[in-house]
Enzyme design. Structure first.
Site, mmCIF file in Angstrom:
data_model
loop_
_atom_site.group_PDB
_atom_site.id
_atom_site.type_symbol
_atom_site.label_atom_id
_atom_site.label_comp_id
_atom_site.label_asym_id
_atom_site.label_seq_id
_atom_site.Cartn_x
_atom_site.Cartn_y
_atom_site.Cartn_z
ATOM 1 N N CYS A 84 28.535 -77.048 -75.349
ATOM 2 C CA CYS A 84 29.066 -77.334 -76.684
ATOM 3 C C CYS A 84 29.188 -78.841 -76.874
ATOM 4 O O CYS A 84 30.242 -79.440 -76.650
ATOM 5 C CB CYS A 84 30.411 -76.649 -76.895
ATOM 6 N N THR A 339 46.337 -62.034 -93.326
ATOM 7 C CA THR A 339 45.662 -61.143 -94.263
ATOM 8 C C THR A 339 45.922 -61.615 -95.683
ATOM 9 O O THR A 339 46.960 -62.217 -95.973
ATOM 10 C CB THR A 339 46.113 -59.686 -94.096
ATOM 11 N N TYR A 340 44.931 -61.369 -96.537
ATOM 12 C CA TYR A 340 45.071 -61.662 -97.970
ATOM 13 C C TYR A 340 45.000 -60.351 -98.748
ATOM 14 O O TYR A 340 44.841 -60.346 -99.955
ATOM 15 C CB TYR A 340 43.966 -62.625 -98.412
ATOM 16 N N THR A 351 44.149 -54.274 -94.052
ATOM 17 C CA THR A 351 43.047 -54.502 -93.097
ATOM 18 C C THR A 351 43.521 -54.478 -91.642
ATOM 19 O O THR A 351 42.773 -54.855 -90.744
ATOM 20 C CB THR A 351 42.369 -55.866 -93.374
ATOM 21 N N GLU A 416 36.020 -64.729 -94.869
ATOM 22 C CA GLU A 416 36.347 -63.521 -94.111
ATOM 23 C C GLU A 416 35.611 -63.515 -92.770
ATOM 24 O O GLU A 416 36.145 -63.062 -91.757
ATOM 25 C CB GLU A 416 35.998 -62.278 -94.938
#
Length: 445
Positions: A84, A339-340, A351, A416
């Site tokens: 990386c 979460t939204y 979710t 998301e």
């Protein structure tokens, strides 16, 4: 832009609604003194970003058992295991800024023996954490001029796990390298494009897996509706009939074995590509191998009720390295609870089930089992193309391609998918810590 996978406009748009206090926090806590690409992409989730930056800042800058320059060198060692160069460059720049021990940057063989002794635990943690034993801990903390105290070792292990998992996020989110006008350290990265920066010649089995996905319609709207239906059905089944402990155990073993077949190519003979980053890697051929390998004595399943983060790991790490447990716990919880209440175009959606399936699937691949979880849900909720992506990002992130990222959840927002990467990153970090902290506990007792 910050990401090769996510349109620049979407990231810029999100940053404009971030409160000014969080922008200031991001600038103050970032290593580069400005909001780098990684921070910008993570900023799609400001609440998580705040928790992440606080724990990373504490780990690298605040009082702790290890000197500051050693912390950055350990970060370089960890990021180099996955080639990386984005993260390696960041910490090489920090090294130059401090102006200490610059000879170490010539390669691992120039670092003190004490740091080089971390190589064994670094490579095992990065690729096969289930192999860590109390003997590995004993070898590092035994008396002698190169020995580590337990507090120093815990600090080092948290840095290693943090940067292994952060490499997963960097590759999984297609983070582009920073433009370094001076290119002072000579670690300028190769840009990620449709393929990752490594040689994919030996990796076609992963992309081939995407064409063998389970029979789901190519209509992404239908894919979304089908996922919503499965979530609803599972919820109803859960309320009606609870599976027995024996059935739950069987489903875990089935899922663990099936994870073998996801992206299943022979990695044993692969050699890391030569690059400037490779100078910080010893034993480059040591890589990921499946936890549950065919025809071999598999390590026993790690049962979460015997050693969990909440009941065991948290208190041990907090005792040996003051307050880091609190910061890590906050980061784990923030990623998992974030979460939204929406999924793509649907609003008011719970979710929880989907988030837990993502987190637990990573732990399942690492041989960690939760007795109270029905692993049948993983198979119902995670399509094969998503499983290929998860396994790649978690186990060999440097192989992640744009095609893998685009292949799942076509109807979902990029934010998301970034949330998926946050869950994978935290699940991976927690798994590495659980195996190491368990080994430390066994050494201490």
């Amino acid at each position: 832009g910050p990401s090769a996978f996510i349109p620049k406009e979407e990231i810029v748009e999100a940053s404009q609604v971030v409160p000014q206090t969080e922008q200031i926090l991001a600038e103050a806590y970032s290593l580069s003194g400005h909001v780098d690409h990684l921070t910008q992409v993570m900023g799609l989730h400001p609440h998580y970003l705040k928790s992440f930056l606080r724990s990373q800042f504490y780990l690298l800058r605040m009082d702790g058992p290890l000197p500051l320059h050693c912390r950055h060198y350990i970060a370089i060692m960890a990021a180099a295991r996955h080639q990386c160069s984005f993260l390696v460059s960041l910490h090489v720049r920090e090294f130059y800024r401090m102006g200490m021990c610059l000879d170490w940057l010539k390669g691992l063989q120039y670092a003190p023996q004490r740091l080089r002794n971390l190589n064994e635990i670094n490579k095992i943690l990065a690729h096969r954490p289930w192999l860590i034993t109390k003997e590995h801990i004993q070898n590092l903390v035994k008396t002698g001029e190169h020995s580590w105290s337990l507090a120093e070792l815990v600090h080092a292990v948290v840095i290693l796990a943090h940067f292994h998992s952060l490499a997963s996020f960097v590759f999984g989110s297609g983070i582009n390298p920073q433009v370094d006008p001076q290119n002072a350290n000579g670690f300028q990265s190769v840009y990620i494009s449709d393929y990752c920066t490594c040689d994919l010649a030996s990796d076609h089995h992963l992309d081939r897996d995407l064409s063998n996905t389970s029979p789901v319609t190519t209509d992404s709207v239908s894919e979304l509706e089908a996922l919503m239906d499965r979530m609803k059905r599972l919820q109803e089944e859960r309320e009606e009939d609870e599976a027995s402990q024996e059935e739950m155990a069987t489903r875990f073993e089935k899922e663990k074995k099936e994870s073998l077949l996801v992206g299943s190519g022979d990695m044993k003979d692969e050699v890391m590509p030569t690059s400037k980053v490779s100078r910080f890697v010893e034993d480059a051929t040591f890589g990921y191998q499946h936890f549950a390998r065919h025809g071999e004595d598999n390590p026993p399943t790690f049962r979460a009720q015997d050693y969990s983060w909440e009941d065991h790991g948290f208190s041990l790490v907090n005792r040996l390295y003051s307050d880091i447990g609190l910061l890590l716990d906050d980061k784990f919880r923030t990623a998992c609870d974030l979460t939204y209440y929406n999924m793509a175009s649907h609003e008011d959606v719970d979710t929880t089930m989907l988030r837990r399936a993502l987190f637990n699937y990573v732990h399942c691949m690492y041989g960690i089992r939760y007795d109270d979880y029905d692993y049948g849900e993983v198979n119902q909720l995670l399509e094969r193309s998503l499983k290929v992506y998860i396994k790649t990002v978690t186990c060999y992130p440097e192989r992640t391609t744009r095609r893998m990222y685009d292949s799942y959840w076509c109807q979902f927002r990029h934010s998301e998918k970034v949330h998926v990467n946050l869950l994978l990153m935290e699940a991976r970090m927690q798994a590495e810590l659980l195996y190491t902290l368990r080994a430390i506990t066994r050494y201490m007792t």
